[in-house]
Motif scaffolding. Sequence first.
Motif, PDB file in Angstrom:
ATOM      1  N   ILE A 178     -27.318  -2.137 -19.110  1.00 27.68           N
ATOM      2  CA  ILE A 178     -27.138  -3.322 -18.264  1.00 27.68           C
ATOM      3  C   ILE A 178     -26.529  -2.899 -16.933  1.00 27.68           C
ATOM      4  O   ILE A 178     -25.937  -1.820 -16.818  1.00 27.68           O
ATOM      5  CB  ILE A 178     -26.212  -4.382 -18.933  1.00 27.68           C
ATOM      6  CG1 ILE A 178     -24.818  -3.816 -19.212  1.00 27.68           C
ATOM      7  CG2 ILE A 178     -26.821  -4.941 -20.193  1.00 27.68           C
ATOM      8  CD1 ILE A 178     -23.793  -4.868 -19.576  1.00 27.68           C
ATOM      9  N   ASP A 179     -26.659  -3.774 -15.947  1.00 31.21           N
ATOM     10  CA  ASP A 179     -25.985  -3.554 -14.680  1.00 31.21           C
ATOM     11  C   ASP A 179     -24.484  -3.763 -14.911  1.00 31.21           C
ATOM     12  O   ASP A 179     -24.095  -4.653 -15.684  1.00 31.21           O
ATOM     13  CB  ASP A 179     -26.508  -4.586 -13.663  1.00 31.21           C
ATOM     14  CG  ASP A 179     -26.050  -4.244 -12.275  1.00 31.21           C
ATOM     15  OD1 ASP A 179     -26.791  -3.525 -11.593  1.00 31.21           O
ATOM     16  OD2 ASP A 179     -24.937  -4.674 -11.891  1.00 31.21           O
TER      17      ASP A 179
ATOM     18  N   MET B  47     -20.933  -6.433 -17.228  1.00 32.87           N
ATOM     19  CA  MET B  47     -20.070  -5.892 -18.291  1.00 32.87           C
ATOM     20  C   MET B  47     -19.084  -6.928 -18.834  1.00 32.87           C
ATOM     21  O   MET B  47     -18.824  -6.960 -20.034  1.00 32.87           O
ATOM     22  CB  MET B  47     -19.312  -4.659 -17.810  1.00 32.87           C
ATOM     23  CG  MET B  47     -20.005  -3.369 -18.131  1.00 32.87           C
ATOM     24  SD  MET B  47     -20.138  -3.068 -19.915  1.00 32.87           S
ATOM     25  CE  MET B  47     -21.226  -1.658 -19.910  1.00 32.87           C
ATOM     26  N   ASN B  48     -18.521  -7.772 -17.956  1.00 38.85           N
ATOM     27  CA  ASN B  48     -17.593  -8.797 -18.476  1.00 38.85           C
ATOM     28  C   ASN B  48     -18.343  -9.772 -19.380  1.00 38.85           C
ATOM     29  O   ASN B  48     -17.803 -10.248 -20.387  1.00 38.85           O
ATOM     30  CB  ASN B  48     -16.908  -9.556 -17.337  1.00 38.85           C
ATOM     31  CG  ASN B  48     -15.893  -8.671 -16.628  1.00 38.85           C
ATOM     32  OD1 ASN B  48     -15.242  -7.850 -17.263  1.00 38.85           O
ATOM     33  ND2 ASN B  48     -15.774  -8.823 -15.321  1.00 38.85           N
ATOM     34  N   SER B  49     -19.579 -10.054 -19.016  1.00 41.76           N
ATOM     35  CA  SER B  49     -20.385 -10.940 -19.859  1.00 41.76           C
ATOM     36  C   SER B  49     -20.696 -10.259 -21.190  1.00 41.76           C
ATOM     37  O   SER B  49     -20.682 -10.900 -22.247  1.00 41.76           O
ATOM     38  CB  SER B  49     -21.697 -11.295 -19.156  1.00 41.76           C
ATOM     39  OG  SER B  49     -21.417 -11.864 -17.905  1.00 41.76           O
ATOM     40  N   ALA B  50     -20.976  -8.949 -21.144  1.00 40.76           N
ATOM     41  CA  ALA B  50     -21.253  -8.222 -22.396  1.00 40.76           C
ATOM     42  C   ALA B  50     -20.006  -8.194 -23.275  1.00 40.76           C
ATOM     43  O   ALA B  50     -20.089  -8.311 -24.502  1.00 40.76           O
ATOM     44  CB  ALA B  50     -21.714  -6.801 -22.089  1.00 40.76           C
TER      45      ALA B  50
ATOM     46  N   ALA C 249     -23.709  -3.085 -31.504  1.00 34.24           N
ATOM     47  CA  ALA C 249     -24.514  -3.402 -30.315  1.00 34.24           C
ATOM     48  C   ALA C 249     -23.689  -2.876 -29.146  1.00 34.24           C
ATOM     49  O   ALA C 249     -22.562  -3.324 -28.928  1.00 34.24           O
ATOM     50  CB  ALA C 249     -24.723  -4.900 -30.198  1.00 34.24           C
ATOM     51  N   THR C 250     -24.231  -1.900 -28.430  1.00 32.59           N
ATOM     52  CA  THR C 250     -23.475  -1.274 -27.343  1.00 32.59           C
ATOM     53  C   THR C 250     -24.193  -1.482 -26.018  1.00 32.59           C
ATOM     54  O   THR C 250     -25.374  -1.146 -25.886  1.00 32.59           O
ATOM     55  CB  THR C 250     -23.322   0.246 -27.596  1.00 32.59           C
ATOM     56  OG1 THR C 250     -22.671   0.436 -28.849  1.00 32.59           O
ATOM     57  CG2 THR C 250     -22.492   0.912 -26.502  1.00 32.59           C
ATOM     58  N   ALA C 251     -23.458  -2.071 -25.054  1.00 33.13           N
ATOM     59  CA  ALA C 251     -23.997  -2.188 -23.694  1.00 33.13           C
ATOM     60  C   ALA C 251     -23.530  -0.966 -22.919  1.00 33.13           C
ATOM     61  O   ALA C 251     -22.402  -0.501 -23.090  1.00 33.13           O
ATOM     62  CB  ALA C 251     -23.467  -3.466 -23.039  1.00 33.13           C
ATOM     63  N   VAL C 252     -24.412  -0.418 -22.075  1.00 35.19           N
ATOM     64  CA  VAL C 252     -24.054   0.786 -21.316  1.00 35.19           C
ATOM     65  C   VAL C 252     -24.475   0.634 -19.861  1.00 35.19           C
ATOM     66  O   VAL C 252     -25.524   0.061 -19.563  1.00 35.19           O
ATOM     67  CB  VAL C 252     -24.684   2.053 -21.972  1.00 35.19           C
ATOM     68  CG1 VAL C 252     -26.195   1.959 -22.046  1.00 35.19           C
ATOM     69  CG2 VAL C 252     -24.285   3.317 -21.245  1.00 35.19           C
TER      70      VAL C 252
END
Length: 272
Positions: free
Chosen positions: A161-162, A166-169, A131-134
Amino acid sequence: MLPPEEEIFVIGAGAMAEAFVKGLTSRKAIRAQRLMVVNRSQSDRLNNLCQTYGVQAASWEQVENARLVVVAVKPANVGEVLERIRPMLHGQPVLSFAAGVSIEWMSSVIGGASPVIRTMPNIPVAVLEGATAVSFGPGTSWTDKELVRYLLGQLGEVVEIDESLMNSATAFSGSGPGFVCYFLEAMEDAAVRLGFEPETARELLLQTVVGTARTLREWGLSPHELRRRVTSPGGTTHAGVTVMEESHLRGIVDKALGAAADRSAEMGDSYK
Ligand SMILES: NC(=O)c1ccc[n+]([C@@H]2O[C@H](COP(=O)([O-])OP(=O)(O)OC[C@H]3O[C@@H](n4cnc5c(N)ncnc54)[C@H](OP(=O)(O)O)[C@@H]3O)[C@@H](O)[C@H]2O)c1
């Protein structure tokens, strides 16, 4: 998707670089010869990548002609790598896998010479179930975004994501496999105390997790809805969940994710 003459330049030959290379080559998203890789020491790790996946050991000058530059080094090494490639950047996007290193900081190191893309993958990218957040930095073109979504999509799910999230992701999907494993360790220990052989417990546990995730996805249910379906009043699941509720497991999970997100922010500050 990627024109056959275009190349992707990967910096680093560690776990993340390998997952990226493996995803792209095994899914035939790009010809292996179009993946150029460098690392610090030209070590066994680089040779191994070349031999296993057919990618090319590169020289740094090849950054100049790359369609995309991928930074797959530890956060502490990102600055030195960006300084090294800075003179060869002229708009080709730079994608970073480094946890906690902000787009603004990376852009400032390269003097705004190229758009910067920040990602937060998780360990299941290694088996192409990640699962990758970008987050895309200013100046990233529509075609660059499409290219990145396509390439990262070979490693699993991709969610834009905004950057403020990112820290949450990092806390949620990045550390998530560790948290899930902590719960599974407890399940496994409890199963052994209930009388199972460890191997049998492991087999039942893994299929329970994989099967539950798949059921949620295929039936389109939330975890809450599926839990309600499997919980009869006065039944076994009800008895177990009652103990979890009375022990405030939700509150503990909430605090754990909060602590992880705070730690991600602290670590990010330390790289500036
Ligand atoms: N692994 C994961 O599951 C995961 C998950 C989320 C995010 N990430 C992020 O992915 C990044 C890479 O992590 P990793 O686990 O792949 O690290 P790793 O296995 O330690 O690999 C790091 C690689 O970077 C190379 N390197 C370091 N400094 C360099 C330099 N100055 N020039 C060229 N190459 C250099 C190393 O070269 P040598 O081989 O010569 O030492 C090594 O090949 C990290 O920023 C991490 O935050 C990883």
